[in-house]
Scaffold this active site. Structure first.
Site, mmCIF file in Angstrom:
data_model
loop_
_atom_site.group_PDB
_atom_site.id
_atom_site.type_symbol
_atom_site.label_atom_id
_atom_site.label_comp_id
_atom_site.label_asym_id
_atom_site.label_seq_id
_atom_site.Cartn_x
_atom_site.Cartn_y
_atom_site.Cartn_z
ATOM 1 N N SER A 1 -2.938 7.019 1.916
ATOM 2 C CA SER A 1 -1.845 8.099 2.750
ATOM 3 C C SER A 1 -0.879 8.194 1.722
ATOM 4 C CB SER A 1 -1.714 7.251 4.021
ATOM 5 O OG SER A 1 -0.733 6.044 3.684
ATOM 6 N N GLN A 2 -0.609 7.625 0.649
ATOM 7 C CA GLN A 2 0.458 7.875 -0.172
ATOM 8 C C GLN A 2 0.398 9.246 -0.971
ATOM 9 O OE1 GLN A 2 0.284 4.517 -3.137
ATOM 10 N NE2 GLN A 2 1.019 3.119 -1.492
ATOM 11 N N ARG B 1 -0.373 -9.590 -2.465
ATOM 12 C CA ARG B 1 -0.880 -10.065 -1.162
ATOM 13 C C ARG B 1 -1.886 -11.069 -1.217
ATOM 14 N NH1 ARG B 1 2.581 -7.352 1.405
ATOM 15 N NH2 ARG B 1 3.052 -5.237 1.211
ATOM 16 N N LYS C 1 6.466 -8.342 -6.657
ATOM 17 C CA LYS C 1 6.259 -6.959 -6.453
ATOM 18 C C LYS C 1 6.903 -6.455 -5.127
ATOM 19 C CE LYS C 1 2.498 -3.513 -6.901
ATOM 20 N NZ LYS C 1 2.867 -2.612 -5.854
ATOM 21 N N LYS D 1 -6.877 -0.936 -4.042
ATOM 22 C CA LYS D 1 -5.307 -1.384 -4.019
ATOM 23 C C LYS D 1 -5.063 -2.170 -5.251
ATOM 24 C CE LYS D 1 -4.245 -0.176 0.126
ATOM 25 N NZ LYS D 1 -2.805 0.498 0.771
ATOM 26 N N ARG E 1 -5.640 2.562 -10.937
ATOM 27 C CA ARG E 1 -5.500 3.160 -9.600
ATOM 28 C C ARG E 1 -5.773 4.514 -9.712
ATOM 29 N NH1 ARG E 1 -1.221 -0.171 -6.187
ATOM 30 N NH2 ARG E 1 -2.171 0.997 -4.374
ATOM 31 N N ARG F 1 10.890 5.484 0.325
ATOM 32 C CA ARG F 1 10.895 6.718 0.886
ATOM 33 C C ARG F 1 12.621 7.316 0.969
ATOM 34 N NH1 ARG F 1 6.307 4.883 2.765
ATOM 35 N NH2 ARG F 1 4.804 5.821 3.374
ATOM 36 N N ASP G 1 -2.797 -3.448 5.128
ATOM 37 C CA ASP G 1 -1.958 -4.383 4.347
ATOM 38 C C ASP G 1 -2.020 -5.747 4.701
ATOM 39 O OD1 ASP G 1 -1.471 -2.968 1.746
ATOM 40 O OD2 ASP G 1 0.363 -2.317 2.416
#
Ligand code: DC
Length: 648
Positions: A172-173, A387, A412, A340, A125, A29, A313
């Site tokens: 939410s992105q 993850r 990543k 994801k 995605r 951001r 996450d």
């Protein structure tokens, strides 16, 4: 690039502190806002990883001047100010969801043409919700391969703005990207969220970072954001340490029942994932919130139901922790994480199942029904999802032979993950209270005796068979004709009998090596072992015995939990019930296999639920399923773990 990483179990509780890298979400951001600002911004605590490199490359393409200081994790960014000029280039977002979803609306406010693309994974995605929102503002977008997916060509000629609706229940992105582009629209932008938004704290983070760069976002109500036209202004900003990255180390504290402090985080963090700490607290961990640190101390963990819609996450971290819980853990509100980096619900279900965890995929989450006795090593697929690699590694802290495929996928967001984890490995030298004992506990037929004896030889340490002590008391009672139910008389015998346990077992000067293994002794010993007074006498003797010889390999049922809870290395040895039954059946076949099987099942139940010193997995103990492994394999694994603890 390494093919796999094998995580060596810690063998004891970890105590330490960790520095985690800067937040990916905060960094990306800040990078974009700095690139859109007039003047030079200074960012510190920046994350340098694949996802943020993707954004850095992109903002350079858009004309930002970037001065890097990777050693002190800082950046100076001179932005071009206002809407970007596009020069028909293709922007490669690699596998970064934030980079692509933040850039698409920003590019739409520019002038010229550009193509947004990414890795094969990112191409699969979703983008449809954001594409629809931008089209409703009159933006010319073309998907060149498949609808709602990358690559997307943009013919931009500024955006007038106005009012749009955007579906917020997938990512939410989409919302964050539209908000960051909003002040660049001629008339500003009103963004209305449709559907129950997921990961709302990330929208709050976007608003906060925009504010840092001088742009006001007015939240009119829970689903409406109004952004007047304005300009980003250069600023100085300290990126927070990544709360999601921290979740793995808090998980390590809980799983090994140790204590881990993560520097730089605090309760007022703008990252929603800090809420994971409260979940651990509800599960039974002790949490200390410092001004600039958070510390989590593990204890036995219970179960519970947790809605992770706002901080999904950390769902994989929680599922990994849940494998060590004492009761069921339900994770809900996260159906959307199927979209994801991979289908995280399916991936976690498949990989935890391989490790012996009973886990069910639900429409909107996961249900874990843990049983520590059944945990076992496995080769773990990571699905190009950082993850998956990081969360599944946590199992390896207590379960041998967890092998993580394609470990480099952690690049990543956290290239140094495995180094940081390794730094938490306990060292004997740093533990003042440690007894030089290897404690091996486990159910009947798990191979304890053979393994303990061989391991002692391998490490050149004395070997103690505490079961033989209980057996010796039973034999002494048999010989003296004492009623086994007479607790006081048996206790007196235990106090008085002179028992020597070496190559041969000698009771009051008479060899009893064979006598302690007769069916009659077998029958009586469980009564002896259930007598709390006898246990007190024998436990005391076991402690003196090991301490007098400066430590050793001690096997039994309560060594790690009761006799030496501070043992240097604690091990819970197990094996499939049918394999244990087979081993016992092969040792002496005067009973049918079914009989041996049922008998072991009953003994597991009695041993693990008895009032006094039940057979439990000791805190932090290595849980080692020896099914299908040779004794040599087991011994060599344990010797390696032991040496890892004592070596400099
Ligand atoms: O390991 P074994 O079968 O020789 O043990 C004999 C009995 O003693 C068995 O009933 C479990 C019990 N035992 C115990 O309660 N605590 C120990 N530390 C060791 C053995």
């Amino acid at each position: 690039m390494s093919e796999s990483a094998v995580i060596g179990p810690f063998g004891a509780s970890t105590i330490g502190s960790v520095k985690v890298p800067g937040s990916k979400s905060h960094t990306n951001r800040a990078l974009l806002c700095a690139a859109l600002a007039q003047g030079t911004s200074r960012l510190s605590g920046v994350l340098f990883a694949d996802d943020t490199e993707a954004m850095l490359d992109a903002i350079r393409l858009l004309g930002a001047e970037v001065e890097e200081n990777r050693r002190d994790l800082s950046l100076q960014i001179t932005g071009s100010g206002g809407c970007p000029q596009l020069d028909e280039s293709t922007i490669d977002c690699r596998s970064s969801g934030t980079t692509s979803r933040f850039l698409l609306p920003v590019l739409a406010t520019g002038h010229g043409a550009a193509t947004l693309d990414g890795s094969k994974q990112l191409r699969s995605r979703p983008f449809a919700e954001q594409v629809a929102a931008l089209r409703s503002l009159g933006c010319d977008l073309q998907e060149t391969r498949a609808l709602g997916e990358l690559p997307i060509e943009i013919q931009a000629d500024g955006l007038a703005g106005g009012e749009i609706e955007v579906a917020a229940d997938t990512s939410s992105q989409f919302v964050s990207g539209l908000l960051m582009a909003a002040p660049l629209c001629d008339e500003g932008l009103t963004v209305r969220l449709v559907g129950t938004p997921v990961s709302r704290p990330y929208i709050d983070m976007t608003v906060e970072v925009m504010r840092n760069f001088g742009v006001e976002v007015n939240k009119v109500d829970d689903s409406t954001y109004v952004v007047p036209p304005s300009e980003y202004k250069a600023t100085e900003l300290e990126v927070e340490p990544d709360a999601t990255a921290a979740s793995y180390f808090f998980g390590a504290a809980v799983i090994t029942q140790g204590k881990v402090r993560v520097d730089g985080l605090h309760k007022r963090s703008i990252q929603g994932d800090i809420q994971f700490v409260s979940v651990l607290e509800e599960l039974g961990a002790k949490v200390t919130w410092g001004d600039r640190f958070v510390e989590v101390e593990g204890d036995r963990i219970g179960g519970g139901s947790f809605d992770l819609r706002d901080f999904s996450d950390t769902a994989q971290t929680l599922a990994a922790v849940a494998a060590f819980a004492d009761s069921d853990v339900e994770i809900s509100g996260i159906g959307f994480i199927r979209a994801k980096e991979t289908n995280r619900l399916a991936a976690m279900t498949a990989e935890l199942s391989k490790c012996g965890v009973e886990i069910t995929e639900k429409p909107d989450g996961l249900l874990v029904r843990p049983n520590k006795w059944l945990l076992r090593g496995a080769v773990i697929n990571t699905y190009d999802d950082h993850r998956m690699a990081m969360s599944m590694s946590l199992l390896g802290l207590r379960v041998p032979r967890i092998e993580i495929l394609d470990p480099d996928c952690v690049n990543k967001t956290f290239p140094e993950f495995f180094d940081r984890l390794e730094e938490l490995r306990p060292r004997a030298q740093e533990r003042s209270d440690v007894a030089a004992v290897v404690a091996i506990d486990g159910p009947a037929g798990s191979g304890k005796s053979t393994v303990a004896r061989r391991l002692a030889a391998e490490l050149d340490l004395p070997h103690f068979d505490t079961g033989a002590m209980y057996r010796a008391v039973a034999v002494a009672a048999l010989r003296a004709g004492v009623d086994i139910e007479d607790a006081d008389a048996i206790t007196k015998l235990a106090e008085r009998a002179n028992v020597e346990i070496h190559e041969r077992i000698v009771i009051d000067g008479v060899d009893a090596t064979e006598e302690i293994r007769t069916p009659q002794a077998n029958q009586m010993v469980s009564v002896v072992a259930a007598n709390p007074q006898v246990r007190r006498v024998l436990v005391q003797r076991q402690r003196e015995w090991a301490t007098g010889l400066g430590g050793g390999v001690m096997e039994g049922r309560d060594i790690g939990t009761e006799v030496f809870p501070d043992a240097l290395l604690k091990v819970f040895l197990t094996a499939d019930l049918s394999i244990r039954a087979e081993r016992r059946f092969n040792e002496s076949s005067d009973q049918t296999f079914d009989h041996v099987f049922e008998d072991l099942k009953r003994r597991d139940q009695v041993d693990s639920t008895r009032q006094d010193s039940p057979l439990l997995v000791a805190p932090g103990a290595v849980i080692f399923d020896s099914s299908g492994l040779s004794v040599e394999d087991v011994v060599s694994h344990l010797a390696t773990i032991f040496r890892g603890l004592v070596d400099d």
